[in-house]
Motif scaffolding. Structure first.
Motif, PDB file in Angstrom:
ATOM      1  N   TYR A 240       0.839  -1.201   0.000  1.00 17.33           N
ATOM      2  CA  TYR A 240       0.000   0.000   0.000  1.00 17.33           C
ATOM      3  C   TYR A 240       0.873   1.250   0.000  1.00 17.33           C
ATOM      4  O   TYR A 240       1.936   1.268   0.615  1.00 17.33           O
ATOM      5  CB  TYR A 240      -0.877   0.047   1.258  1.00 17.33           C
ATOM      6  CG  TYR A 240      -1.823  -1.110   1.403  1.00 17.33           C
ATOM      7  CD1 TYR A 240      -1.384  -2.351   1.861  1.00 17.33           C
ATOM      8  CD2 TYR A 240      -3.182  -0.971   1.111  1.00 17.33           C
ATOM      9  CE1 TYR A 240      -2.250  -3.414   2.005  1.00 17.33           C
ATOM     10  CE2 TYR A 240      -4.062  -2.040   1.258  1.00 17.33           C
ATOM     11  CZ  TYR A 240      -3.582  -3.253   1.703  1.00 17.33           C
ATOM     12  OH  TYR A 240      -4.451  -4.313   1.838  1.00 17.33           O
TER      13      TYR A 240
ATOM     14  N   LEU B  23       4.198   7.220   2.625  1.00 13.51           N
ATOM     15  CA  LEU B  23       4.375   6.019   3.430  1.00 13.51           C
ATOM     16  C   LEU B  23       4.001   4.780   2.628  1.00 13.51           C
ATOM     17  O   LEU B  23       3.021   4.777   1.877  1.00 13.51           O
ATOM     18  CB  LEU B  23       3.478   6.079   4.677  1.00 13.51           C
ATOM     19  CG  LEU B  23       3.809   7.149   5.696  1.00 13.51           C
ATOM     20  CD1 LEU B  23       2.656   7.359   6.652  1.00 13.51           C
ATOM     21  CD2 LEU B  23       5.067   6.789   6.467  1.00 13.51           C
TER      22      LEU B  23
ATOM     23  N   TYR C  62      -2.991   0.496  -3.965  1.00  9.37           N
ATOM     24  CA  TYR C  62      -2.425  -0.724  -3.432  1.00  9.37           C
ATOM     25  C   TYR C  62      -2.297  -1.800  -4.501  1.00  9.37           C
ATOM     26  O   TYR C  62      -2.964  -1.753  -5.540  1.00  9.37           O
ATOM     27  CB  TYR C  62      -3.198  -1.226  -2.211  1.00  9.37           C
ATOM     28  CG  TYR C  62      -4.406  -2.093  -2.459  1.00  9.37           C
ATOM     29  CD1 TYR C  62      -5.666  -1.520  -2.604  1.00  9.37           C
ATOM     30  CD2 TYR C  62      -4.306  -3.488  -2.471  1.00  9.37           C
ATOM     31  CE1 TYR C  62      -6.796  -2.310  -2.785  1.00  9.37           C
ATOM     32  CE2 TYR C  62      -5.421  -4.283  -2.646  1.00  9.37           C
ATOM     33  CZ  TYR C  62      -6.677  -3.684  -2.796  1.00  9.37           C
ATOM     34  OH  TYR C  62      -7.789  -4.469  -2.976  1.00  9.37           O
TER      35      TYR C  62
ATOM     36  N   GLU D 248      -6.391  -0.875  -6.886  1.00  7.21           N
ATOM     37  CA  GLU D 248      -7.217   0.298  -6.604  1.00  7.21           C
ATOM     38  C   GLU D 248      -6.347   1.538  -6.546  1.00  7.21           C
ATOM     39  O   GLU D 248      -5.220   1.499  -6.054  1.00  7.21           O
ATOM     40  CB  GLU D 248      -7.973   0.131  -5.285  1.00  7.21           C
ATOM     41  CG  GLU D 248      -8.976   1.256  -5.023  1.00  7.21           C
ATOM     42  CD  GLU D 248      -9.844   1.012  -3.804  1.00  7.21           C
ATOM     43  OE1 GLU D 248      -9.902  -0.145  -3.324  1.00  7.21           O
ATOM     44  OE2 GLU D 248     -10.477   1.968  -3.338  1.00  7.21           O
TER      45      GLU D 248
ATOM     46  N   TYR E 239       0.504   5.398   0.988  1.00  6.35           N
ATOM     47  CA  TYR E 239      -0.289   6.430   1.642  1.00  6.35           C
ATOM     48  C   TYR E 239       0.474   7.752   1.573  1.00  6.35           C
ATOM     49  O   TYR E 239       1.705   7.774   1.461  1.00  6.35           O
ATOM     50  CB  TYR E 239      -0.518   6.101   3.122  1.00  6.35           C
ATOM     51  CG  TYR E 239      -1.349   4.878   3.388  1.00  6.35           C
ATOM     52  CD1 TYR E 239      -0.768   3.608   3.417  1.00  6.35           C
ATOM     53  CD2 TYR E 239      -2.719   4.969   3.622  1.00  6.35           C
ATOM     54  CE1 TYR E 239      -1.529   2.475   3.667  1.00  6.35           C
ATOM     55  CE2 TYR E 239      -3.489   3.843   3.881  1.00  6.35           C
ATOM     56  CZ  TYR E 239      -2.893   2.608   3.901  1.00  6.35           C
ATOM     57  OH  TYR E 239      -3.650   1.485   4.153  1.00  6.35           O
TER      58      TYR E 239
ATOM     59  N   PHE F 260      -2.728   7.435  16.075  1.00  9.14           N
ATOM     60  CA  PHE F 260      -3.737   7.400  15.016  1.00  9.14           C
ATOM     61  C   PHE F 260      -4.646   6.198  15.198  1.00  9.14           C
ATOM     62  O   PHE F 260      -4.184   5.074  15.367  1.00  9.14           O
ATOM     63  CB  PHE F 260      -3.080   7.321  13.636  1.00  9.14           C
ATOM     64  CG  PHE F 260      -2.321   8.544  13.248  1.00  9.14           C
ATOM     65  CD1 PHE F 260      -0.957   8.627  13.441  1.00  9.14           C
ATOM     66  CD2 PHE F 260      -2.981   9.643  12.697  1.00  9.14           C
ATOM     67  CE1 PHE F 260      -0.246   9.766  13.087  1.00  9.14           C
ATOM     68  CE2 PHE F 260      -2.285  10.780  12.335  1.00  9.14           C
ATOM     69  CZ  PHE F 260      -0.912  10.842  12.540  1.00  9.14           C
TER      70      PHE F 260
ATOM     71  N   PHE G 213      -4.978   7.056   1.942  1.00  9.49           N
ATOM     72  CA  PHE G 213      -4.710   5.982   0.992  1.00  9.49           C
ATOM     73  C   PHE G 213      -4.514   6.538  -0.415  1.00  9.49           C
ATOM     74  O   PHE G 213      -5.270   7.393  -0.878  1.00  9.49           O
ATOM     75  CB  PHE G 213      -5.888   5.003   1.010  1.00  9.49           C
ATOM     76  CG  PHE G 213      -5.893   4.008  -0.101  1.00  9.49           C
ATOM     77  CD1 PHE G 213      -6.727   4.178  -1.196  1.00  9.49           C
ATOM     78  CD2 PHE G 213      -5.067   2.898  -0.060  1.00  9.49           C
ATOM     79  CE1 PHE G 213      -6.744   3.269  -2.232  1.00  9.49           C
ATOM     80  CE2 PHE G 213      -5.076   1.974  -1.087  1.00  9.49           C
ATOM     81  CZ  PHE G 213      -5.917   2.156  -2.174  1.00  9.49           C
TER      82      PHE G 213
ATOM     83  N   MET H 120       4.718  13.464   3.440  1.00 14.27           N
ATOM     84  CA  MET H 120       5.405  12.211   3.752  1.00 14.27           C
ATOM     85  C   MET H 120       4.687  11.119   2.972  1.00 14.27           C
ATOM     86  O   MET H 120       3.459  11.000   3.055  1.00 14.27           O
ATOM     87  CB  MET H 120       5.348  11.928   5.252  1.00 14.27           C
ATOM     88  CG  MET H 120       5.934  10.580   5.642  1.00 14.27           C
ATOM     89  SD  MET H 120       7.717  10.631   5.748  1.00 14.27           S
ATOM     90  CE  MET H 120       7.881  11.072   7.495  1.00 14.27           C
TER      91      MET H 120
ATOM     92  N   GLY I 259      -3.743  12.603   9.330  1.00 15.39           N
ATOM     93  CA  GLY I 259      -3.472  11.188   9.249  1.00 15.39           C
ATOM     94  C   GLY I 259      -3.141  10.781   7.825  1.00 15.39           C
ATOM     95  O   GLY I 259      -3.431  11.519   6.881  1.00 15.39           O
ATOM     96  N   PRO I 260      -2.533   9.636   7.657  1.00 16.36           N
ATOM     97  CA  PRO I 260      -2.230   9.155   6.306  1.00 16.36           C
ATOM     98  C   PRO I 260      -3.501   8.955   5.492  1.00 16.36           C
ATOM     99  O   PRO I 260      -4.546   8.576   6.022  1.00 16.36           O
ATOM    100  CB  PRO I 260      -1.525   7.813   6.564  1.00 16.36           C
ATOM    101  CG  PRO I 260      -1.005   7.904   7.957  1.00 16.36           C
ATOM    102  CD  PRO I 260      -2.004   8.725   8.701  1.00 16.36           C
TER     103      PRO I 260
ATOM    104  N   GLN J 169       0.832  11.475   3.748  1.00 13.56           N
ATOM    105  CA  GLN J 169       0.532  12.129   5.008  1.00 13.56           C
ATOM    106  C   GLN J 169       1.038  13.557   4.963  1.00 13.56           C
ATOM    107  O   GLN J 169       2.232  13.800   4.811  1.00 13.56           O
ATOM    108  CB  GLN J 169       1.180  11.382   6.182  1.00 13.56           C
ATOM    109  CG  GLN J 169       0.818  11.950   7.547  1.00 13.56           C
ATOM    110  CD  GLN J 169       1.481  11.200   8.677  1.00 13.56           C
ATOM    111  OE1 GLN J 169       2.474  10.508   8.499  1.00 13.56           O
ATOM    112  NE2 GLN J 169       0.923  11.317   9.871  1.00 13.56           N
TER     113      GLN J 169
ATOM    114  N   GLY K 174      -7.835   8.503  11.301  1.00 10.28           N
ATOM    115  CA  GLY K 174      -8.245   9.769  11.871  1.00 10.28           C
ATOM    116  C   GLY K 174      -7.128  10.789  11.713  1.00 10.28           C
ATOM    117  O   GLY K 174      -6.041  10.478  11.220  1.00 10.28           O
TER     118      GLY K 174
END
Lengths: 112, 112
Positions: free
Chosen positions: A33, A91, A48, A56, A35, B90, A45, A89, A42-43, A37, B103
């Motif tokens: 995955y 991730l 993936y 997706e 992500y 988180f 999506f 960031m 929060g991260p 941020q 979150g």
């Protein structure tokens, strides 16, 4: 088990340049995955993979973003024509047969 | 689609005092719930998870969380915090596709 690794850890680039990040997941994890941020959030999506198939993509992933996972091992995330809004960031996480995702240390992108 | 609300953006607490971080989620399907911790300039580390069964789950570093289906909550608690617990926390939710929705995070600052 050496964990998820990401390179580079930091990247500073000028607006309009292309950048590529790499993620090496935990070996034998079939899902990977990405992500993003941003500061104070929060991260979120991005996309993936199940093995080498990209299953997706989020609406956050504009056409300037592309991700690959050749041979179902490491993955790359490329951003073309970077914009200041891409600073974040990035991730990477991998998941095996159980439910939890294991995160790498992230790549911090700064677009000047 | 799922969403997560962390009700406190910042929680200051004295060392050895208890702390509770609140998390509410919304989803139309059964979910799996997670708490992650993020130290500065690092990736996310899994603290604990709820998949099914007992609604009280215990995690690493003395943390525990309680799943409440009727209130759609998954609050995180620790009876006695240490300076080293200073970090961002988180709450995250996922369903069958396993992509995580996070979150906005709660910053915990532990003071001596």
């Amino acid at each position: 088990d050496t964990g998820v690794s990401q390179n580079p850890r930091h990247k500073i680039t000028k607006r309009g340049q292309n950048v590529t990040f790499r993620c090496d997941p935990i070996s034998e994890h079939n899902r990977l995955y990405w992500y993003r941020q941003t500061l104070g959030q929060g991260p979120e999506f991005l996309t993936y993979f199940q093995n080498e198939a990209q299953l997706e993509k989020s609406r956050l992933l504009s056409d300037r973003f592309s991700a690959e996972r050749p041979k179902g091992s490491f993955s790359t995330l490329e951003i073309q024509r970077t914009e200041q809004g891409d600073s974040a960031m990035y991730l990477c996480a991998s998941k095996g047969d159980y439910y939890e995702q294991y995160f790498g240390p992230g790549t911090r992108l700064t677009v000047t | 689609a799922q969403s997560v609300t962390q009700l406190d953006s910042q929680v200051p607490v004295f060392e050895e005092a208890p702390v509770e971080l609140r998390c509410n989620y919304s989803s139309s399907v059964s979910v799996y719930l997670f708490w992650y911790v993020q130290y500065p300039n690092q990736g996310l580390q899994l603290l604990l998870k709820y998949l099914s069964g007992s609604t009280l789950v215990k995690g690493i570093n003395g943390f525990e969380a309680e799943f409440n289906k009727s209130q759609t909550s998954f609050h995180l608690r620790k009876p006695s915090v240490h300076i080293s617990d200073t970090a961002e926390y988180f709450c995250a939710v996922t369903s069958g596709d396993y992509k995580l929705s996070f979150g906005a995070g709660t910053t915990v600052t532990v003071r001596a």
